[in-house]
Design a protein around this motif. Structure first.
Motif, mmCIF file in Angstrom:
data_model
loop_
_atom_site.group_PDB
_atom_site.id
_atom_site.type_symbol
_atom_site.label_atom_id
_atom_site.label_comp_id
_atom_site.label_asym_id
_atom_site.label_seq_id
_atom_site.Cartn_x
_atom_site.Cartn_y
_atom_site.Cartn_z
ATOM 1 N N VAL A 54 0.834 -1.203 0.000
ATOM 2 C CA VAL A 54 0.000 0.000 0.000
ATOM 3 C C VAL A 54 0.866 1.250 0.000
ATOM 4 C CG1 VAL A 54 -1.699 1.320 1.310
ATOM 5 C CG2 VAL A 54 -1.900 -1.168 1.158
ATOM 6 N N ALA A 55 1.916 1.249 0.817
ATOM 7 C CA ALA A 55 2.822 2.395 0.924
ATOM 8 C C ALA A 55 4.151 2.089 0.243
ATOM 9 C CB ALA A 55 3.058 2.749 2.387
ATOM 10 N N THR A 56 4.817 3.136 -0.199
ATOM 11 C CA THR A 56 6.120 2.971 -0.850
ATOM 12 C C THR A 56 7.267 3.450 0.029
ATOM 13 O OG1 THR A 56 5.820 5.134 -1.912
ATOM 14 C CG2 THR A 56 5.173 3.179 -3.172
ATOM 15 N N GLU A 57 6.959 4.350 0.984
ATOM 16 C CA GLU A 57 8.018 4.887 1.849
ATOM 17 C C GLU A 57 7.441 5.265 3.203
ATOM 18 O OE1 GLU A 57 11.713 8.071 1.478
ATOM 19 O OE2 GLU A 57 9.755 8.639 0.643
ATOM 20 N N VAL A 58 8.216 4.948 4.250
ATOM 21 C CA VAL A 58 7.839 5.307 5.624
ATOM 22 C C VAL A 58 8.920 6.227 6.171
ATOM 23 C CG1 VAL A 58 7.418 4.479 7.960
ATOM 24 C CG2 VAL A 58 6.611 3.136 5.998
ATOM 25 N N VAL A 59 8.509 7.430 6.596
ATOM 26 C CA VAL A 59 9.448 8.427 7.108
ATOM 27 C C VAL A 59 9.121 8.697 8.581
ATOM 28 C CG1 VAL A 59 10.409 10.739 6.824
ATOM 29 C CG2 VAL A 59 9.550 9.487 4.822
ATOM 30 N N ALA A 60 10.082 8.451 9.459
ATOM 31 C CA ALA A 60 9.902 8.719 10.890
ATOM 32 C C ALA A 60 10.377 10.134 11.202
ATOM 33 C CB ALA A 60 10.680 7.704 11.725
ATOM 34 N N VAL A 61 9.611 10.851 12.006
ATOM 35 C CA VAL A 61 9.945 12.234 12.366
ATOM 36 C C VAL A 61 9.897 12.375 13.881
ATOM 37 C CG1 VAL A 61 9.320 14.668 12.124
ATOM 38 C CG2 VAL A 61 8.934 13.092 10.216
ATOM 39 N N SER A 62 10.940 12.982 14.462
ATOM 40 C CA SER A 62 10.934 13.254 15.893
ATOM 41 C C SER A 62 11.278 14.712 16.131
ATOM 42 C CB SER A 62 11.926 12.356 16.634
ATOM 43 O OG SER A 62 11.724 12.436 18.031
ATOM 44 N N ILE A 63 10.659 15.304 17.134
ATOM 45 C CA ILE A 63 10.832 16.721 17.453
ATOM 46 C C ILE A 63 11.237 16.836 18.916
ATOM 47 C CG2 ILE A 63 9.656 18.953 17.607
ATOM 48 C CD1 ILE A 63 7.665 17.691 15.447
ATOM 49 N N ALA A 80 11.437 1.552 9.105
ATOM 50 C CA ALA A 80 11.235 2.846 8.447
ATOM 51 C C ALA A 80 12.373 3.098 7.463
ATOM 52 C CB ALA A 80 11.165 3.961 9.485
ATOM 53 N N ASP A 81 12.094 3.814 6.384
ATOM 54 C CA ASP A 81 13.078 4.006 5.315
ATOM 55 C C ASP A 81 14.069 5.119 5.608
ATOM 56 O OD1 ASP A 81 12.020 2.089 3.192
ATOM 57 O OD2 ASP A 81 10.238 3.281 3.647
ATOM 58 N N ARG A 82 13.600 6.209 6.194
ATOM 59 C CA ARG A 82 14.482 7.309 6.561
ATOM 60 C C ARG A 82 13.863 8.083 7.703
ATOM 61 N NH1 ARG A 82 12.921 12.181 3.737
ATOM 62 N NH2 ARG A 82 11.293 11.740 2.206
ATOM 63 N N ALA A 83 14.628 9.032 8.229
ATOM 64 C CA ALA A 83 14.164 9.756 9.417
ATOM 65 C C ALA A 83 14.517 11.234 9.325
ATOM 66 C CB ALA A 83 14.764 9.145 10.677
ATOM 67 N N ILE A 84 13.731 12.028 10.028
ATOM 68 C CA ILE A 84 13.975 13.471 10.124
ATOM 69 C C ILE A 84 13.918 13.859 11.604
ATOM 70 C CG2 ILE A 84 13.158 15.787 9.529
ATOM 71 C CD1 ILE A 84 11.776 14.532 7.070
ATOM 72 N N LEU A 85 14.975 14.493 12.073
ATOM 73 C CA LEU A 85 15.008 15.003 13.438
ATOM 74 C C LEU A 85 14.907 16.524 13.392
ATOM 75 C CD1 LEU A 85 15.463 14.861 16.512
ATOM 76 C CD2 LEU A 85 17.927 14.877 16.053
ATOM 77 N N VAL A 86 13.914 17.066 14.083
ATOM 78 C CA VAL A 86 13.780 18.519 14.208
ATOM 79 C C VAL A 86 14.208 18.888 15.623
ATOM 80 C CG1 VAL A 86 12.248 20.505 14.089
ATOM 81 C CG2 VAL A 86 11.868 18.552 12.558
ATOM 82 N N LYS A 201 21.051 4.188 7.288
ATOM 83 C CA LYS A 201 19.905 4.863 6.686
ATOM 84 C C LYS A 201 19.978 6.368 6.926
ATOM 85 C CE LYS A 201 16.639 0.990 6.857
ATOM 86 N NZ LYS A 201 15.313 0.513 7.360
ATOM 87 N N THR A 202 19.318 7.124 6.047
ATOM 88 C CA THR A 202 19.373 8.586 6.095
ATOM 89 C C THR A 202 18.621 9.141 7.302
ATOM 90 O OG1 THR A 202 19.472 8.665 3.680
ATOM 91 C CG2 THR A 202 18.857 10.703 4.826
ATOM 92 N N LEU A 203 19.307 10.033 8.026
ATOM 93 C CA LEU A 203 18.675 10.750 9.131
ATOM 94 C C LEU A 203 19.004 12.224 8.957
ATOM 95 C CD1 LEU A 203 18.676 9.681 12.901
ATOM 96 C CD2 LEU A 203 18.537 12.049 12.152
ATOM 97 N N ASP A 204 18.036 12.970 8.446
ATOM 98 C CA ASP A 204 18.230 14.402 8.224
ATOM 99 C C ASP A 204 17.941 15.177 9.507
ATOM 100 O OD1 ASP A 204 18.841 14.075 5.497
ATOM 101 O OD2 ASP A 204 16.707 13.988 4.998
ATOM 102 N N GLU A 205 18.657 16.279 9.677
ATOM 103 C CA GLU A 205 18.466 17.095 10.879
ATOM 104 C C GLU A 205 18.091 18.513 10.492
ATOM 105 O OE1 GLU A 205 21.289 18.542 14.508
ATOM 106 O OE2 GLU A 205 21.234 16.377 14.161
ATOM 107 N N LYS A 206 17.035 19.025 11.121
ATOM 108 C CA LYS A 206 16.579 20.391 10.908
ATOM 109 C C LYS A 206 16.390 21.048 12.278
ATOM 110 C CE LYS A 206 13.758 18.873 6.926
ATOM 111 N NZ LYS A 206 14.350 19.613 5.798
#
Length: 252
Positions: A54-63, A80-86, A201-206
Motif C-alpha cells: 500500500v505504501a512505498t516509503e515510511v518516514v519517521a519524524v521526531s521533534i 522505516a526508510d528514513r528519518a527526520i530530526l527537528v 539509513k538517512t537521518l536528516d536534521e533540521k
C-alpha cells in the motif's frame, strides 16, 4: 504512497518516574528513555502497510532534543526508510507543546507531501492526546483517531475506532491523519541485522527555526508532586460489618 510517522522520546514505561526535589517537574537525569509506546504501534502499522504494497516509503519524524536520534534509529531498525530530526530544545526537561509540534509537522508535510500521517494517539508523559487533531486542523485533512484497525482502499482509508460504546468504523478520504490506539497491532522487535542496517539509513536534521516555527512554551508548570500514599486497608469480620463501614464512609 508516503507515510509519515511522528515519534516522541519519552521516559521508558518500565521506569518509575520521580519528581524533582524542587517540584518543578519530573527528573529525567540518567533515566532510561525510549519510544512512546503508541508511536511504536504507529511505526509498526506504517511498516505493515508498506509490506502489503500500500505504501512505498515510511518516514519517521521526531521533534525535541538531539538525543532523539536514538529513538529514530529504533524506528529505522524496525523498518522505516528514513528519518527526520527537528531539534527544538537543548534541555531534555523541555517538552515541546502539542500546537508547536503540530505546526512543525505541518511544515514537514508541506515538504514531504505524504498521503497518511500515522501517529500515536497520545504520549505517555503528558497524555495530552492533541497533536494529531491539531495537525488535521492545520492541514485541513480528514482525521481518524483511536484506530484499532486500518485498511486502505483506493483514495480512502477504512478505520475502525475504539469509542466509549464499542467500535466505530469510518471511511476517510486521503490524505488523512490517523492516530493509533493500543490494540491496533503488536510492534515487532528490531533484529540485530536491522539495527546495524539502520545506522546507514538517512537521518536528516533540521531546527524549528528552519521551518519557521516558534516553540516558545504557552504553558508553565506551577508544581509537580508525587501521588498521595495509599492508606492501609482494614480487615472486617463479616459482610454486615463491611456494608456498615462502607455506609459510614459514604461509599454506598
Amino acid at each position: 504512497m508516503k507515510i509519515i510517522v511522528p515519534i516522541k522520546r519519552v521516559i521508558d514505561y518500565n521506569v518509575k518516574a520521580k519528581v524533582k526535589t524542587d517540584g518543578s517537574g519530573v527528573d529525567l537525569a540518567n533515566v532510561k528513555m525510549s519510544m512512546n509506546p503508541f508511536d511504536e504501534i504507529a511505526v509498526e502499522e506504517a511498516i505493515r502497510l508498506k509490506e502489503a504494497g500500500v505504501a512505498t516509503e515510511v518516514v519517521a519524524v521526531s521533534i525535541g532534543v538531539k538525543q532523539a536520534q536514538e529513538t529514530l534509529r529504533t524506528a529505522l531498525a524496525m523498518g522505516a526508510d528514513r528519518a527526520i530530526l527537528v531539534v527544538a530544545a537543548d534541555d531534555v526537561h523541555t517538552d515541546i507543546e502539542p500546537l508547536a509540534v503540530a505546526k512543525i509537522l505541518k511544515a514537514i508535510c508541506d515538504e514531504e507531501q505524504p498521503q497518511i500521517v500515522m501517529a500515536g494517539k497520545q504520549a505517555i508523559d503528558n497524555d495530552m492526546n492533541a497533536t494529531g487533531q491539531m495537525l488535521a486542523a492545520l492541514l485541513g485533512w480528514s482525521q481518524a483517531t483511536f484506530a484499532s484497525e486500518v485498511k486502505v482502499e483506493g483514495d480512502n482509508a477504512i478505520v475502525t475506532r475504539e469509542v466509549d460504546g464499542g467500535l466505530q468504523t469510518i471511511s476517510v478520504k486521503l490524505p488523512s491523519i490517523i492516530t493509533a490506539d493500543l490494540r491496533l497491532n503488536e510492534p515487532r522487535y528490531a533484529s540485530l541485522p536491522n539495527i546495524m542496517k539502520a545506522k546507514k539509513k538517512t537521518l536528516d536534521e533540521k531546527t524549528a527555526a528552519d521551518l519557521g516555527v516558534d516553540v516558545t512554551p504557552r504553558l508553565s508548570v506551577v508544581s509537580t508532586a508525587e501521588p498521595a500514599a495509599r492508606e492501609a486497608g482494614e480487615i472486617v469480620g463479616s459482610v454486615d460489618e463491611l456494608v456498615a463501614k462502607l455506609k459510614q464512609a459514604g461509599a454506598v
